[in-house]
Scaffold this active site. Structure first.
Site, PDB file in Angstrom:
ATOM      1  N   TYR A 143       4.400 -18.398  12.815  1.00 11.77           N
ATOM      2  CA  TYR A 143       5.808 -18.391  12.511  1.00 11.77           C
ATOM      3  C   TYR A 143       6.929 -17.921  13.282  1.00 11.77           C
ATOM      4  CZ  TYR A 143       2.882 -21.990  10.380  1.00 11.77           C
ATOM      5  OH  TYR A 143       2.297 -22.875   9.699  1.00 11.77           O
ATOM      6  N   LYS A 194      -9.298 -16.013  11.376  1.00  8.34           N
ATOM      7  CA  LYS A 194     -10.356 -17.256  12.316  1.00  8.34           C
ATOM      8  C   LYS A 194     -11.200 -15.894  12.952  1.00  8.34           C
ATOM      9  CE  LYS A 194     -11.209 -20.568  14.094  1.00  8.34           C
ATOM     10  NZ  LYS A 194     -11.938 -21.344  13.612  1.00  8.34           N
ATOM     11  N   ASP A 227     -11.023 -22.617   8.782  1.00  5.19           N
ATOM     12  CA  ASP A 227     -11.588 -23.805   8.875  1.00  5.19           C
ATOM     13  C   ASP A 227     -12.501 -24.637   7.838  1.00  5.19           C
ATOM     14  OD1 ASP A 227     -13.456 -21.906  10.431  1.00  5.19           O
ATOM     15  OD2 ASP A 227     -14.148 -23.885  11.391  1.00  5.19           O
ATOM     16  N   ASP A 251      -0.296 -21.891   4.766  1.00  5.08           N
ATOM     17  CA  ASP A 251       0.474 -23.022   4.684  1.00  5.08           C
ATOM     18  C   ASP A 251      -0.536 -24.756   4.851  1.00  5.08           C
ATOM     19  OD1 ASP A 251       2.657 -24.727   5.157  1.00  5.08           O
ATOM     20  OD2 ASP A 251       2.798 -23.974   7.110  1.00  5.08           O
ATOM     21  N   ASP A 255      -1.155 -26.236   0.962  1.00 10.20           N
ATOM     22  CA  ASP A 255      -0.787 -27.648   0.134  1.00 10.20           C
ATOM     23  C   ASP A 255      -2.475 -28.455  -0.045  1.00 10.20           C
ATOM     24  OD1 ASP A 255       1.900 -27.224   1.045  1.00 10.20           O
ATOM     25  OD2 ASP A 255       1.728 -29.150   2.551  1.00 10.20           O
TER      26      ASP A 255
END
Ligand code: NAD
Length: 370
Positions: A143, A194, A227, A251, A255
């Site tokens: 970001y 990852k 993942d 993020d 959530d």
């Protein structure tokens, strides 16, 4: 008598002042009955600050935030300010606070209260008793990385670019928060990245592993591809205790984890900065929800997310574990008694207003402290 704890309250917009009002009543209760006292100042942030000062966060408020032990924020934003120029939008006030206080570690607990376990979209046995913590890196990664932007290629196509970038220090300081939290809980940390497809993920895994060997070998550390972590969070979330991960994956995973609980009005969060030599750090506590303009001013808002955020403040900034436990217990008892604001209402329970929820909490605190 310990020194007073300095707390800056920024209620913000929409339901922010309503939910903060109920938290203030709890703080007054604590001030009267406990040995610790709070020095409370209040300020404006978001749309309300823009209306008063033409900026979503005045410099004086920013300076105050840097000088207190903790900031408690309600929520910012609303339709009234949506057409303002980008740089004075309400959210810019929040982002300025996070940036200038260098709040790099975002803590998002996902706790399922027994009384609300049915509210989750997941099966009861999967979520009942869930109590996990996601630590998300908040100030680095994709970001913020350069190069970024949208460019036009010679053949007329357009290309969007963002860059995932992390340094050793950025990884180690957030991993340290994860390890320290794990030590205070069930002593297990899962680091998610990852590393199979991203060099930044390889570095993340190497640095977390090194820090573990150097300083935290007593904590059980596992690594998981992000993942897979996303899948495991809905398959069997109770396998986790603390998860530490980067900004992008955090993020998404935070959530996802929070929705295991099924209720936005119940979700607190903390954002922490670097600890100084005495262990003090900048910290801001806020509910996960926004300013809920659709119900603002109607006495319908659930104040529990903000109250639980204050509970986190007691736990992580003020080291007041007993008082934090007291708040958690009061929330649990009120829910067990069948009292609900509209957002968490179920058949057979009693719907109450924001202020009635505050009153029920005070009555419960009186009973618990008796
Ligand atoms: P929201 O979280 O404000 O509301 C989503 C839904 O959940 C609404 O139906 C709302 O009524 C309900 N809800 C939220 N909190 C609740 C509570 N405590 N009690 C009962 N119901 C609650 O998200 P949104 O509608 O996408 O955004 C509204 C405004 O808030 C926007 O201006 C947005 O930019 C802003 N926002 C601010 C923050 C923040 O301050 N941290 C976070 C998210 C959104």
């Amino acid at each position: 008598m310990p020194a007073n704890k300095k707390l800056l309250m920024l209620p913000g917009d929409g339901i922010g002042p309503e939910v903060m009002g109920e938290v203030k009543r709890v703080i007054d209760w604590m001030d009267k009955r406990r040995t610790v006292s709070f020095d409370i100042t209040e300020g404006l942030v978001g749309g309300s600050a823009y209306d008063a000062h033409g900026t979503p966060l005045a410099d004086e408020t920013m300076n105050e935030a840097l000088g207190v032990d903790a900031v408690l924020l309600g929520a910012v934003g609303g339709p009234k300010w949506e057409t303002l120029p980008f740089e004075v939008q309400p959210e810019r006030g929040l982002l300025r606070l996070r940036k200038e206080m260098d709040l790099f570690a975002n803590l998002r607990p996902a706790v399922v209260f027994d009384a609300l376990a049915e509210a989750s979209t997941l099966k009861l046995d999967v979520v009942k008793g869930l109590d996990i913590m996601i630590v998300r890196e908040l100030t680095g990664g994709i970001y913020f990385g350069d190069p970024r932007g949208i460019e036009t290629l010679p053949d007329g196509q357009r290309r969007g670019i963002n860059t995932q970038v992390y340094t050793t220090n950025e990884i180690r300081r957030v991993a340290r928060v994860g390890f320290e939290l794990a030590r205070k809980r069930s002593n297990r940390l899962c680091s998610a990245e990852k590393a199979n497809v991203m060099e930044a993920g390889v570095l993340w895994r190497e640095e977390v592993t090194k820090l573990h060997e150097e300083e935290f070998s007593d904590v059980e550390l596992t690594h998981m591809y992000a993942d897979n972590a996303a899948m495991q969070l809905v398959r069997n979330p109770k396998q986790f205790d603390v998860i530490v991960t980067d900004n992008l994956f955090g993020d998404i995973l935070s959530d996802e984890a929070s929705m295991c609980t099924g209720s936005l009005g119940m979700l607190p969060s903390a954002s922490l900065g670097e600890a100084d030599s005495s262990g003090c750090r900048h910290a801001m506590y806020e509910p996960v929800h926004g300013s809920a303009p659709d119900i603002a001013g109607q006495g319908k808002a659930n104040p529990l997310a903000t109250l639980l955020s204050f509970g986190m403040c007691l736990r992580y900034s003020f080291d007041m574990m007993d008082d934090a436990d007291l708040i958690d217990q009061a929330v649990q008892n009120v829910l067990n008694a069948g009292l609900r604001t509209a957002d968490i209402m179920e058949a057979g329970k009693k719907e109450i207003s924001t202020a009635e929820m505050g009153e029920a909490l005070l009555a419960e605190l009186d009973k618990l402290a008796a």
